[in-house]
Design a protein around this motif. Structure first.
Motif: not given
Ligand code: NAP
Length: 301
Positions: A54-67, A92-94, A112-114, A118-125
């Motif tokens: 298991t790993s995790k996506l950090w708060n500064t990487k929430h923008d769908p472009e960064d996931v 919370m996004a940073f 950040s207001d991401t 929207d982050t979840w949709a990128a996670m689904e990809s």
């Protein structure tokens, strides 16, 4: 009691894993090797499918472009072609960028207001692309989980949250059961080595009430606590860099706690959160991100 729990994707997830936060770079490799030895047996050839990572996506990487890039970076660091589970670390996004903790001159965090939706949709990809077998959440409250679940193409399989006898999470647990999301307990032993522990903080593993229960079962306090987690259907990921403890922590399936002792441990609950980032403001210790619109702990659960 099984060693594995079946996730909503059909994947089998071990009920006890190994946490690595705070493990020094020189210690983490031997800790992981010790845990693998316990699980598979020393010297046996290990197949990728024998391990659940298991790993995790950090708060500064929430923008769908960064996931995707963030996930690929973790895969490269781990030398893997897929993760079994990838979580959004916090709702919370940073601010985007290389800085893990982007700050203003006054020390406050740049948010950040991401939106996590929207982050979840990128996670689904990532699931669609085969980079991860399943996706999930960490530190989300029930309302935020519901927000995701009601729109998801790929439902979250796990919410990883702080959970131990001083923070039993009964309400969140029952919500998660109702939506088939597995709860993973982080800091399952009360995180005695958290860097901000104050000298007068109570330490779960030395609680005399716990010692009395442990003595009755001829088990260690840590084994009793871990057994309590798995017996209430919660997966746990105790951190240790000590081989004898790593082994001990995996040996919790050969005994069971009586209903009375389960209730007794439940009665330790005092809703005490140990892991929320906090700062000093006007001489008071306050939750650093409490003003963020997606801060999870302003809701009761
Ligand atoms: P924890 O697992 O509750 O406690 C770790 C402490 O317990 C260490 O000091 C360890 O010592 C000691 N310990 C372990 N097994 C023991 C045993 N059998 N007997 C006595 N002491 C024992 O704390 P944690 O590291 O905070 O939480 C576990 C994992 O959860 C983390 O490593 C991380 O992977 C995850 N986590 C996730 C989040 C999140 O936001 N999602 C936040 C916090 C943590 P030694 O190592 O010295 O043996």
């Amino acid at each position: 009691m099984n060693d594995f729990l079946t996730l909503s994707t059909g994947q089998r997830m071990p009920v006890v894993g190994l946490g690595t936060w705070k493990s020094a770079p020189g210690q983490v490799k031997q800790a992981v090797l010790a845990a693998l030895d316990c699980g598979v047996g020393s010297g046996k050839a290990l197949r990728r499918e024998d391990v659940f990572v298991t790993s995790k996506l950090w708060n500064t990487k929430h923008d769908p472009e960064d996931v995707e890039e963030a996930c690929r970076t973790s895969l490269a660091h781990l030398g893997l072609s897929y993760l079994d589970l990838y979580l959004i670390h916090w709702p919370m996004a940073f601010q985007r960028g290389k800085e893990l903790m982007p700050r203003r001159d006054d020390g406050s965090i740049c948010y950040s207001d991401t939106h996590y939706r929207d982050t979840w949709a990128a996670m689904e990809s990532l699931v669609d692309k085969g980079l991860v077998k399943a996706i999930g959440l960490s530190n989300f409250n029930a309302r935020q989980m519901d927000d995701i679940i009601s729109r998801a193409r790929h439902a979250p399989v796990v919410n990883q949250v702080e959970c131990h006898p001083y923070l039993s999470q009964a309400d969140l647990l029952s919500y998660c059961r109702s939506v088939a999301v597995c709860v993973t307990a982080y800091s399952p032993l009360g995180s005695g080595d958290r860097p901000w522990a104050a000298p007068d903080d109570r330490i779960l593993l030395t609680d005399p009430r716990l010692a009395a229960i442990a003595q009755r079962y001829q088990k260690t306090p840590a084994q009793v606590v871990l057994r309590w987690h798995v017996q209430r259907g919660v997966v746990c990921i105790p951190k240790s860099v000590t081989p004898s403890r790593i082994q001990q922590n995996l040996q919790v399936l050969d005994f069971s706690l009586s209903e009375d002792d389960m209730k007794l441990l439940e009665s330790f609950n005092c809703n005490q959160r140990l892991i929320v980032p906090a700062v000093e403001r006007d001489g008071k210790r306050v939750w650093r991100d409490a003003e963020h619109p997606h801060f999870p702990f302003n809701d009761p659960y």
